[in-house]
Design an enzyme around this catalytic site. Structure first.
Site, PDB file in Angstrom:
ATOM      1  N   ASP A   1     -18.013  -5.354  -0.562  1.00  0.00           N
ATOM      2  CA  ASP A   1     -16.773  -4.762  -0.070  1.00  0.00           C
ATOM      3  C   ASP A   1     -16.705  -3.281  -0.452  1.00  0.00           C
ATOM      4  OD1 ASP A   1     -13.853  -5.169   0.846  1.00  0.00           O
ATOM      5  OD2 ASP A   1     -13.597  -4.325  -1.164  1.00  0.00           O
TER       6      ASP A   1
ATOM      7  N   GLU B   1     -20.327  -3.238   3.445  1.00  0.00           N
ATOM      8  CA  GLU B   1     -19.256  -2.804   4.334  1.00  0.00           C
ATOM      9  C   GLU B   1     -19.173  -1.285   4.292  1.00  0.00           C
ATOM     10  OE1 GLU B   1     -18.110  -5.167   6.000  1.00  0.00           O
ATOM     11  OE2 GLU B   1     -16.150  -4.715   6.796  1.00  0.00           O
TER      12      GLU B   1
HETATM   13  C1  LAG Z   1     -12.544  -3.416   2.501  1.00  0.00           C
HETATM   14  N1  LAG Z   1     -13.716  -3.121   2.953  1.00  0.00           N
HETATM   15  O1  LAG Z   1     -14.466  -2.134   2.617  1.00  0.00           O
HETATM   16  C2  LAG Z   1     -11.834  -4.583   3.007  1.00  0.00           C
HETATM   17  O2  LAG Z   1     -12.481  -5.048   4.188  1.00  0.00           O
HETATM   18  C3  LAG Z   1     -10.405  -4.273   3.254  1.00  0.00           C
HETATM   19  O3  LAG Z   1      -9.759  -5.410   3.799  1.00  0.00           O
HETATM   20  C4  LAG Z   1      -9.761  -3.843   1.926  1.00  0.00           C
HETATM   21  O4  LAG Z   1      -8.409  -3.342   2.115  1.00  0.00           O
HETATM   22  C5  LAG Z   1     -10.526  -2.677   1.312  1.00  0.00           C
HETATM   23  N2  LAG Z   1     -11.922  -2.656   1.572  1.00  0.00           N
HETATM   24  C6  LAG Z   1     -10.316  -2.706  -0.176  1.00  0.00           C
HETATM   25  O5  LAG Z   1     -10.911  -3.852  -0.718  1.00  0.00           O
HETATM   26  C7  LAG Z   1      -7.405  -4.339   2.144  1.00  0.00           C
HETATM   27  C8  LAG Z   1      -6.265  -3.888   3.055  1.00  0.00           C
HETATM   28  C9  LAG Z   1      -5.441  -2.793   2.416  1.00  0.00           C
HETATM   29  C10 LAG Z   1      -4.956  -3.260   1.042  1.00  0.00           C
HETATM   30  C11 LAG Z   1      -6.212  -3.508   0.215  1.00  0.00           C
HETATM   31  C12 LAG Z   1      -5.912  -3.974  -1.198  1.00  0.00           C
HETATM   32  O6  LAG Z   1      -6.802  -3.396   4.273  1.00  0.00           O
HETATM   33  O7  LAG Z   1      -4.285  -2.524   3.235  1.00  0.00           O
HETATM   34  O8  LAG Z   1      -4.150  -2.278   0.460  1.00  0.00           O
HETATM   35  O9  LAG Z   1      -6.972  -4.578   0.817  1.00  0.00           O
HETATM   36  O10 LAG Z   1      -5.123  -5.106  -1.201  1.00  0.00           O
HETATM   37  C13 LAG Z   1      -2.870  -2.753   0.085  1.00  0.00           C
HETATM   38  C14 LAG Z   1      -1.756  -1.961   0.762  1.00  0.00           C
HETATM   39  C15 LAG Z   1      -1.794  -0.499   0.318  1.00  0.00           C
HETATM   40  C16 LAG Z   1      -1.659  -0.426  -1.190  1.00  0.00           C
HETATM   41  C17 LAG Z   1      -2.794  -1.246  -1.820  1.00  0.00           C
HETATM   42  C18 LAG Z   1      -2.693  -1.271  -3.337  1.00  0.00           C
HETATM   43  O11 LAG Z   1      -1.924  -2.057   2.160  1.00  0.00           O
HETATM   44  O12 LAG Z   1      -0.713   0.189   0.936  1.00  0.00           O
HETATM   45  O13 LAG Z   1      -1.788   0.916  -1.631  1.00  0.00           O
HETATM   46  O14 LAG Z   1      -2.718  -2.593  -1.359  1.00  0.00           O
HETATM   47  O15 LAG Z   1      -1.537  -1.925  -3.757  1.00  0.00           O
END
Ligand code: LAG
Ligand code: CA
Length: 594
Positions: free
Chosen positions: A219, A245
C-alpha cells in the site's frame, strides 16, 4: 503474464522437498498439483475471513482463480464518524499494531482462511499497509491497543518522519522528498529508512509468510523510497509475490518503473484508459491496448477495471467502469480477461452511495456475512455485489487460464466502431458488441479447431451439453456469430461440447420451377424439425440437390427432405431417415426422394 498456481508450494519446499514429492505422488492429489495455470486474482474487499475461506472452497478454487487479495488484516483505528457514517472502510488503512485482529476477524480465523484457500488451490495476497500508522490524535485500535498519533505498541515518536512542512503534510506532489517523507492525508509517516522500522515491518510480513501468505500488495508504495521497500523485502523469508500501489500522475517525479526492482506495479493508466474507451470511446481503438499506449511492460503490470479506491473517487479517482454500470461492467471485464496484457485483478465490491461508507454491517458496526448461516448468498442485491460471480466475469477466468499458452492476439476484427472480436491462437475466441442498438451478425475466422463450443458468456459447458448458446466452428475455422447489442460471446478449448463432422446431403429429386429442396431433422443444426429452419440445398447439379452442414460428432441424427415453394411444404413419404455421425471427419448421405 502467467502466474503459476504453484506459489503456495513455496513454503512447503522450505519444510521439506520430500513432503512435496509425497503430495505429487499421493492419490488423490491436492487440487493445486494438477490442472491448468491459474492467472486471475480477485479482491474480496472488506470480506470477513470466514467468508473468504468459504468462497475459496465453494467458488474461487473450482472456478480456477489464482489468488485472493484480502483487506488489511492488522489492528486498525476505529473511526466512529465520517461523512459516510461510522466505521468507514478506510479505517483499515490506519494501522495501530500488527496484531491480526481486524474488522474481518481474528488471527485464528485468518490462519484458518489461508489454510482453506490453499487446500482449494487459491493463493492469498495481503494488503500490507506499511508506509504509515494512523491519522488520529489518539484512540483505541481494533485489538484494544491504545495509541496517540506518534506513539503505538511497536513505534515511538522517533520512528516517524517529520518533514518540516505545516502539519508535516505533503504539500506538493512534484516534490519527491515531500511525497515520501511527509504525511499522506495526515497519516503518521514511518521512517522506513531506519533499521528498527524496517525490522519491525519485516517481522510483520514474516509473521504472515509463516502463516502461508503468498503475496503482498504494498500500500502507498509511491510514498516510500523504492530502496526502503527493497531493504524491507530483503528481510522477508521466501519469495512472496509483490505488487506495489504506485499511482503515476503526469508531471510527478516518482514513476512506477522505479519499483520494478521489488516486483510488479499497479497500472492505473490501464483502468482509466479502459474506462475512457468503454464509457466515452470506441472499442475499435483497443487493437493495440498495452505497451503501445504507454503502459508499463505487461509482465510488470497488475491490471484492473476498477479498484477499491477509484470506484469511489478515492486514490486518484478517474472515470472508470464499476458495478454501477451494469452490463457495461461485464463487457469491460470480459475484455480485460480475454486481452493478453498484465496480471488481472477482478474487483468484488459492496453497494455504496457515499465514498466513505463502510461495508454492509449490523448496527453494532460488525460486518455482515456474504455466506448466510443458512447457506444462501448475500450477493447481487443491495449489499455485497460479488462481481466475481457475475457469470460473464466468472467464466472468463477459465478462458484466461486456458488461453495462457497463447499470450497474443490473433484474428482481430472490428466494425470500426464498438464491435470487436479477437482470438488467442487456437485456444479461444471472443466477440464483444458494445453497440447499444446494433446487432453483430458476422462470419468470422476464429482460428479454432472445428467443433461445437459452448458460449461461456450465456452459459457453461456441463459434460457434453451446454447451458447457454452453442457456436459451431467450421472445418476452415470460421463461425457465424449473432450477438445482440451490449453483449458478448466467448468460446475456448475447454468449452468444446463436441467435435463436428462435415455431412453432405445429396438427394436425387425432381422439382417444378420455383420449388426448392431442403433437409430438416431432429437436431438444431438441421432445424429441430422446424421447416422454417430447414437447411437449403443447392440445385447446381440438378436433379441432384446438395448441401454440406457441420453436425456434432457421435450423434444420432434423424432427417427428411422437404420441398418448399415459398408458401407450401411437401414432405417426402415414409419414415425418418437415420444415421449416427462418426467421431470426426466427413461423410456424404446419398439419397433419392421418396
Ligand atoms: C492507498 N494506496 O496507496 C490506499 O489504496 C488508499 O485506500 C488509502 O487511503 C491510502 N493508500 C493510505 O493507506 C484511504 C482513503 C483515505 C483515508 C486513508 C486513511 O482513500 O481517504 O484517509 O485511507 O484511512 C482518511 C480521510 C482523510 C484523513 C485520514 C486520516 O479520508 O481525510 O486525513 O483518513 O485520518
Ligand atoms: Ca513515507
Amino acid at each position: 503474464m502467467i502466474r503459476p498456481r504453484f506459489a503456495c508450494l513455496r513454503v512447503v519446499w522450505v519444510v521439506s522437498a520430500l513432503v512435496v514429492a509425497f503430495w505429487l505422488w499421493a492419490s488423490p492429489r491436492p487440487a493445486f498439483a494438477q490442472g491448468p495455470t491459474r492467472t486471475v486474482a480477485v479482491h474480496l474487499f472488506e470480506w470477513r475471513w470466514e467468508d473468504i475461506a468459504l468462497e475459496c472452497e465453494q467458488f474461487l478454487g473450482p472456478k480456477g482463480f489464482a489468488a485472493v487479495q484480502v483487506s488489511p488484516p492488522q489492528e486498525h483505528a476505529i473511526v466512529t464518524s465520517s461523512d459516510g457514517g461510522p466505521y468507514p472502510w478506510w479505517q483499515r488503512y490506519q494501522p495501530v499494531s500488527y496484531q491480526l485482529v481486524s474488522r474481518s476477524g481474528d488471527r485464528q480465523a485468518f490462519i484458518d482462511m489461508v489454510q482453506r484457500c490453499h487446500a482449494a488451490g487459491v493463493d492469498v495476497y495481503v494488503d500490507a499497509v506499511i508506509n504509515h500508522m494512523t491519522g488520529q490524535e489518539s484512540g483505541v485500535g481494533s485489538a484494544g491497543s491504545t495509541y496517540t498519533h506518534y506513539d503505538y505498541p511497536n513505534y515511538a515518536p522517533w520512528d516517524f518522519h517529520y518533514c518540516g512542512t505545516p502539519g508535516n503534510e505533503i504539500q506538493s506532489y512534484s516534490d519527491r522528498y515531500q511525497v515520501q517523507n511527509c504525511e499522506l492525508v495526515n497519516l503518521a509517516d514511518l521512517n522506513t529508512g531506519s533499521e528498527y522500522v524496517r525490522n519491525t515491518i519485516a517481522a510483520y510480513l514474516n509473521d504472515l509468510v509463516s502463516i502461508g501468505v503468498d503475496g503482498f500488495r504494498i500500500d502507498a508504495a509511491k510514498h516510500m523510497n523504492t530502496n526502503d521497500i527493497a531493504a524491507i523485502l530483503a528481510r522477508v523469508n521466501g519469495s512472496p509475490y509483490i505488487y506495489q500501489e504506485v499511482i503515476e500522475a503526469a508531471g510527478e517525479p516518482i514513476t512506477g518503473d522505479e519499483y520494478f526492482q521489488n516486483g510488479d506495479v499497479t497500472e492505473f493508466d490501464y483502468s482509466t484508459s479502459l474506462g475512457n474507451v468503454f464509457l466515452h470511446g470506441q472499442l475499435s481503438w483497443l487493437s493495440s491496448f498495452g505497451e503501445a499506449w504507454g503502459f508499463m511492460p505487461s509482465d510488470k503490470a497488475l491490471v484492473f477495471v476498477d479498484n477499491h479506491d477509484n470506484q469511489r473517487g478515492h486514490g486518484g479517482g478517474g472515470d472508470v467502469v464499476t458495478y454501477k454500470n451494469g452490463t457495461l461492467y461485464d463487457l469491460a471485464n470480459v475484455f480485460m480477461l480475454a486481452w493478453p496484457y498484465g496480471y488481472p485483478r477482478i474487483m468484488s465490491s459492496y453497494e455504496f452511495s457515499h465514498r466513505d461508507q463502510g461495508p454492509p454491517s449490523y448496527s453494532d458496526g460488525t460486518t455482515k456475512p456474504v455466506h448466510n448461516p443458512d447457506g444462501s448468498l448475500n450477493c447481487f442485491g443491495a449489499e455485497w455485489k460479488c462481481e466475481h460471480r457475475w457469470r460473464p466475469i466468472a467464466n472468463m477466468v477459465e478462458f484466461r487460464n486456458v488461453t495462457a499458452p497463447a499470450f497474443y492476439v490473433s484474428n482481430w476484427w472490428t466494425d470500426g466502431y464498438n464491435q470487436i472480436a479477437f482470438g488467442r491462437g487456437d485456444l479461444g475466441f471472443v466477440v464483444i458488441n458494445r453497440d447499444t442498438s446494433k446487432w453483430l451478425s458476422q462470419t468470422l475466422q476464429t482460428g479454432m479447431p472445428a467443433g461445437t463450443y459452448c458460449d461461456v458468456i450465456s452459459g457453461e459447458r456441463n459434460g457434453s451439453s451446454c447451458t447457454g448458446n452453442t457456436i459451431t466452428v467450421n472445418a476452415d475455422g470460421t463461425a457465424s456469430f449473432s450477438v445482440p447489442p451490449m453483449s458478448a460471446v466467448a468460446i475456448h478449448a475447454n468449452s468444446k461440447v463436441s467435435n463436428s463432422v462435415a455431412v453432405t446431403f445429396d438427394v436425387y429429386a425432381t422439382t417444378y420451377w420455383g420449388q426448392n429442396v431442403y433437409v430438416v431433422g431432429n437436431i438444431p443444426a438441421l432445424g429441430s424439425w422446424n421447416t422454417a429452419q430447414a437447411v437449403p440445398l443447392s440445385a447446381s447439379a440438378y436433379p441432384r440437390w446438395r448441401g454440406t452442414v457441420q453436425l456434432p460428432a457421435n450423434t444420432w441424427v434423424e432427417y427428411k427432405y422437404i420441398k418448399k415453394d415459398g408458401g407450401s411444404v411437401v414432405w417426402e413419404s415414409g419414415g425418418n431417415r437415420t444415421f449416427t455421425t462418426p467421431s470426426g471427419g466427413s461423410l456424404t448421405r446419398t439419397d433419392t426422394w421418396r
